[in-house]
Design an enzyme around this catalytic site. Sequence first.
Site, PDB file in Angstrom:
ATOM      1  N   GLY A  19      36.696  30.379  22.574  1.00  0.00           N
ATOM      2  CA  GLY A  19      35.494  31.010  23.090  1.00  0.00           C
ATOM      3  C   GLY A  19      35.733  31.882  24.295  1.00  0.00           C
ATOM      4  O   GLY A  19      34.840  32.041  25.134  1.00  0.00           O
ATOM      5  N   LEU A  21      37.441  35.830  25.716  1.00  0.00           N
ATOM      6  CA  LEU A  21      37.175  37.222  25.401  1.00  0.00           C
ATOM      7  C   LEU A  21      37.566  37.560  23.969  1.00  0.00           C
ATOM      8  O   LEU A  21      36.780  38.173  23.230  1.00  0.00           O
ATOM      9  CB  LEU A  21      37.933  38.121  26.383  1.00  0.00           C
ATOM     10  CG  LEU A  21      37.955  39.632  26.088  1.00  0.00           C
ATOM     11  CD1 LEU A  21      36.550  40.192  25.972  1.00  0.00           C
ATOM     12  CD2 LEU A  21      38.742  40.363  27.161  1.00  0.00           C
ATOM     13  N   SER A  48      40.172  30.978  29.867  1.00  0.00           N
ATOM     14  CA  SER A  48      40.852  31.629  30.983  1.00  0.00           C
ATOM     15  C   SER A  48      40.182  32.946  31.353  1.00  0.00           C
ATOM     16  O   SER A  48      40.236  33.366  32.518  1.00  0.00           O
ATOM     17  CB  SER A  48      42.322  31.879  30.639  1.00  0.00           C
ATOM     18  OG  SER A  48      43.037  30.663  30.530  1.00  0.00           O
ATOM     19  N   ALA A  50      37.145  33.654  31.830  1.00  0.00           N
ATOM     20  CA  ALA A  50      36.124  33.473  32.861  1.00  0.00           C
ATOM     21  C   ALA A  50      36.733  33.333  34.243  1.00  0.00           C
ATOM     22  O   ALA A  50      36.058  33.553  35.248  1.00  0.00           O
ATOM     23  CB  ALA A  50      35.272  32.247  32.538  1.00  0.00           C
ATOM     24  N   TRP A  51      38.015  32.982  34.312  1.00  0.00           N
ATOM     25  CA  TRP A  51      38.682  32.772  35.592  1.00  0.00           C
ATOM     26  C   TRP A  51      39.440  34.015  36.048  1.00  0.00           C
ATOM     27  O   TRP A  51      39.983  34.032  37.149  1.00  0.00           O
ATOM     28  CB  TRP A  51      39.655  31.600  35.486  1.00  0.00           C
ATOM     29  CG  TRP A  51      38.992  30.295  35.191  1.00  0.00           C
ATOM     30  CD1 TRP A  51      37.821  30.077  34.504  1.00  0.00           C
ATOM     31  CD2 TRP A  51      39.461  28.996  35.555  1.00  0.00           C
ATOM     32  NE1 TRP A  51      37.546  28.744  34.421  1.00  0.00           N
ATOM     33  CE2 TRP A  51      38.539  28.048  35.055  1.00  0.00           C
ATOM     34  CE3 TRP A  51      40.578  28.546  36.246  1.00  0.00           C
ATOM     35  CZ2 TRP A  51      38.698  26.684  35.230  1.00  0.00           C
ATOM     36  CZ3 TRP A  51      40.743  27.177  36.419  1.00  0.00           C
ATOM     37  CH2 TRP A  51      39.807  26.261  35.913  1.00  0.00           C
ATOM     38  N   ALA A  52      39.516  35.032  35.186  1.00  0.00           N
ATOM     39  CA  ALA A  52      40.311  36.220  35.503  1.00  0.00           C
ATOM     40  C   ALA A  52      39.686  36.972  36.677  1.00  0.00           C
ATOM     41  O   ALA A  52      38.518  37.354  36.622  1.00  0.00           O
ATOM     42  CB  ALA A  52      40.407  37.126  34.282  1.00  0.00           C
ATOM     43  N   GLY A  54      41.434  39.683  38.313  1.00  0.00           N
ATOM     44  CA  GLY A  54      41.916  41.051  38.442  1.00  0.00           C
ATOM     45  C   GLY A  54      40.972  42.052  37.806  1.00  0.00           C
ATOM     46  O   GLY A  54      40.172  42.696  38.477  1.00  0.00           O
ATOM     47  N   GLU A 120      46.854  47.739  41.251  1.00  0.00           N
ATOM     48  CA  GLU A 120      47.480  46.422  41.160  1.00  0.00           C
ATOM     49  C   GLU A 120      48.980  46.584  40.970  1.00  0.00           C
ATOM     50  O   GLU A 120      49.477  47.687  40.699  1.00  0.00           O
ATOM     51  CB  GLU A 120      46.853  45.575  40.046  1.00  0.00           C
ATOM     52  CG  GLU A 120      45.444  45.113  40.390  1.00  0.00           C
ATOM     53  CD  GLU A 120      44.878  44.107  39.410  1.00  0.00           C
ATOM     54  OE1 GLU A 120      45.620  43.637  38.528  1.00  0.00           O
ATOM     55  OE2 GLU A 120      43.689  43.783  39.533  1.00  0.00           O
ATOM     56  N   HIS A 238      52.100  33.103  38.387  1.00  0.00           N
ATOM     57  CA  HIS A 238      51.407  33.916  39.370  1.00  0.00           C
ATOM     58  C   HIS A 238      51.946  33.550  40.745  1.00  0.00           C
ATOM     59  O   HIS A 238      52.039  32.372  41.087  1.00  0.00           O
ATOM     60  CB  HIS A 238      49.896  33.679  39.315  1.00  0.00           C
ATOM     61  CG  HIS A 238      49.110  34.756  39.995  1.00  0.00           C
ATOM     62  ND1 HIS A 238      49.099  34.904  41.360  1.00  0.00           N
ATOM     63  CD2 HIS A 238      48.341  35.746  39.505  1.00  0.00           C
ATOM     64  CE1 HIS A 238      48.344  35.942  41.683  1.00  0.00           C
ATOM     65  NE2 HIS A 238      47.880  36.484  40.573  1.00  0.00           N
ATOM     66  N   ARG A 284      55.553  40.594  39.007  1.00  0.00           N
ATOM     67  CA  ARG A 284      55.190  39.221  39.352  1.00  0.00           C
ATOM     68  C   ARG A 284      56.370  38.259  39.365  1.00  0.00           C
ATOM     69  O   ARG A 284      56.408  37.347  40.189  1.00  0.00           O
ATOM     70  CB  ARG A 284      54.124  38.705  38.371  1.00  0.00           C
ATOM     71  CG  ARG A 284      52.728  39.182  38.709  1.00  0.00           C
ATOM     72  CD  ARG A 284      51.726  38.612  37.730  1.00  0.00           C
ATOM     73  NE  ARG A 284      50.371  38.965  38.129  1.00  0.00           N
ATOM     74  CZ  ARG A 284      49.301  38.734  37.374  1.00  0.00           C
ATOM     75  NH1 ARG A 284      49.453  38.167  36.194  1.00  0.00           N
ATOM     76  NH2 ARG A 284      48.105  39.064  37.785  1.00  0.00           N
ATOM     77  N   HIS A 343      50.539  31.008  35.019  1.00  0.00           N
ATOM     78  CA  HIS A 343      49.340  31.837  34.934  1.00  0.00           C
ATOM     79  C   HIS A 343      49.127  32.446  33.562  1.00  0.00           C
ATOM     80  O   HIS A 343      47.999  32.564  33.101  1.00  0.00           O
ATOM     81  CB  HIS A 343      49.428  32.935  35.985  1.00  0.00           C
ATOM     82  CG  HIS A 343      48.188  33.761  36.128  1.00  0.00           C
ATOM     83  ND1 HIS A 343      46.968  33.210  36.453  1.00  0.00           N
ATOM     84  CD2 HIS A 343      47.979  35.100  35.990  1.00  0.00           C
ATOM     85  CE1 HIS A 343      46.053  34.174  36.524  1.00  0.00           C
ATOM     86  NE2 HIS A 343      46.644  35.310  36.233  1.00  0.00           N
ATOM     87  N   ARG A 378      54.473  40.340  31.850  1.00  0.00           N
ATOM     88  CA  ARG A 378      53.204  41.050  31.678  1.00  0.00           C
ATOM     89  C   ARG A 378      52.863  41.909  32.888  1.00  0.00           C
ATOM     90  O   ARG A 378      52.985  41.468  34.032  1.00  0.00           O
ATOM     91  CB  ARG A 378      52.071  40.040  31.443  1.00  0.00           C
ATOM     92  CG  ARG A 378      50.690  40.659  31.345  1.00  0.00           C
ATOM     93  CD  ARG A 378      49.650  39.589  31.155  1.00  0.00           C
ATOM     94  NE  ARG A 378      49.501  38.748  32.321  1.00  0.00           N
ATOM     95  CZ  ARG A 378      48.477  38.799  33.174  1.00  0.00           C
ATOM     96  NH1 ARG A 378      47.505  39.671  32.999  1.00  0.00           N
ATOM     97  NH2 ARG A 378      48.415  37.967  34.195  1.00  0.00           N
ATOM     98  N   SER A 383      46.347  41.775  30.176  1.00  0.00           N
ATOM     99  CA  SER A 383      46.034  40.696  29.230  1.00  0.00           C
ATOM    100  C   SER A 383      44.621  40.803  28.676  1.00  0.00           C
ATOM    101  O   SER A 383      44.402  40.632  27.468  1.00  0.00           O
ATOM    102  CB  SER A 383      46.244  39.334  29.881  1.00  0.00           C
ATOM    103  OG  SER A 383      45.518  39.233  31.086  1.00  0.00           O
TER     104      SER A 383
END
Length: 531
Positions: A19, A21, A48, A50-52, A54, A120, A238, A284, A343, A378, A383
Site C-alpha cells: 500500500g 506509492l 516507506s 509515507a516516511w520519505a 526528500g 540533493e 542513510h 551516500r 534506508h 541509489r 526511488s
Amino acid sequence: MTASNTHRRHIDDIVIVGGGLAGLFCALKLAPRPVTVITAAPLGQGASTAWAQGGIAAAIAAGDSAEAHAADTVAVGGGLVEADIALGIAREAPARIEELLRYGVPFDRDADGRLAVGQEAAHSARRIVHVRGDMAGAAIMAALVAAVRATPSIRALEGYTAEHLLTHDGVVTGLVLHETGDQYAPLTIAASAVVLATGGIGHLYAVTTNPVEARGQGLAIAARAGAIIADPEFVQFHPTAIMVGRDPAPLATEALRGEGATLINDRGERFMAALHPLAELAPRDIVARGVFAEIAAGRGAFLDARTALGARFADRFPTVHASCVAAGLDPATMPIPVAPAVHYHMGGIAVDARGRASLTHLWAGGEVSSTGAHGANRLASNSLLEAVVYAGRIADDIAGQTLPRARLPRFVPDEAHAPPVHSGKDRLRRVMAAQVGVIRDHDGLSAAVRTLADIEAGARTAALRNMATTALLVASAAWNRRESRGAHYRADHPDTTAALGRRTMTTLTAARDIAAALQDEAGHVAPALTA
C-alpha cells in the site's frame, strides 16, 4: 483448531500486495478494472513512501534535462546502472509529476507559481520537487489514499501479510495471506495477475529508518517461488539517521545537507571535506562510511544546521524538527547526533522494463523490485520516481493483456501463521547489522551466511522464515562479490574490480548452495564471482 480446517479461499482477478506509492498508483491506473490491494497495515500506514522526506527527482527546471538526470544516476551507480533504463525513467518524470498533481499532491511552488526544485546529494542541478521541505512522502500518500478510497473498483484488504506465492509450472496462480493477530486461519487468494509492491528490507537490520513492515517479505516469497533476484548485496545506508533511541530511527533528510548543513564530530571539526570533493553532498555510501568511521573512532558524528538554517529550521523541515524536539534537542541551536542506518535496498526481484518478473503473471514495482535504475548505489530521490514510473508501466502492461481466469490453487500450510518469534528476529537483526553492514569482510559474511541459513532452516513461522530467506540472499551475494562497489564495501577487498562490473542475478537455490559450502566442515569454498 488447526490451520487446515479454518483455511479460507477467495478468487480475485488482479492482486496488488503493498500500500505504498507503487501499489496505490498502480491500482489507480488500472481503474476501472477491479483490483484488490493487500496491505499489512491500514492504508496510509506501514509504507516507506509515507516516511520519505526528500522528494521526487524530475528534470523540470529551465536548463535541466532528462539526459543530465540520467547521467547523474549512472555516475552514482557504481558502473552497474542500466543507462537505457535510467534515461527512460528520467524522461517519464515530468508526466508522472503531473499525474501526481492531478491526484492532489501539493508540491511546493516558487513565487512565480512554478514547481519549486531543490538540490540533493550528487545531483548536478536543482531538480527535487518537495512538499513543505520534508513532507513529500506523507503528502503523496495522503493524496493517493484519498483517491483509492474514492475509487469503487479498488478493494482494500487491510491487515494481511502475504506469506506464500503460489505457482503452477512457473506461472503465478495466487497468494496465501496471514491476517494480523490470527495464528490459525490463512487465506488463499487465486489471482490471474499478482503485483508485488511490498517495499524494502530495513527491518532485517538493527538500525533502520524503515517502518516495521519493511522486512523483505515480498522478496522472499518471490525467491521461494523461484523468481530471479537481482543485486541483493547492495543495501544503502542513510548517513544521517537521528540517534535518539527510537526503532525505527527518525531520519534527517538529505535535503538538509543540500541546504548547507554540515557534518561535524564532537570536536566541531568537519570531516567530509577531506574524504570527497563534494564533502557533505558526496554519494551516500561515501558519506555513510565517513560517519561510521567517526563514530568507530569515538568522536561521534553530528549534523550541524545552526548556521545554514538556524531559526528557519522548524518551518523548512518540520518533520525533522519534531523528531528532534521530541528527544529534547533544538536543531536550530544544537547539532543533531547521527549514524548510518539501513534506508533503501537497490536489490530486489529482477524485472524488465515493463515490471515483469521472471515468473509468468508476476510483476514487481517499487523497492521490492530491481529494475537496473540504481545499480550499486541509489541517487537521492530517485526511488519515488522509479516507483511511480514502474507502477504506471505495470498497470499499462496488465491492462494490455488477456489474462486467464483465476482458479483456486490447492495449498496445505506447513507452519504456524504468526509473527516471527522475537528471539529469532532479534538475533537475525543483530547478525545483519554486525556482519552485513556498512563495512563487510570475508569472515563476518561467512559467519552471517551460516547463521542465517540455520535460522531459515529452523524457523517455526512463515514470517521468520521469509525474513531469513531475504537476509540469506543479501549476505550470500555480499560474500560472493569480492570487491567494493557502490554501497557494498568489503574491507578485505577495498578496490573496485573492472572485470566484476556486472549485475548480480541469483536465486534462492544459489544462496543455499553458498551456505552449504560454507557449512562444510571440510572447508570447501563456493566459487566466487570471477572475471
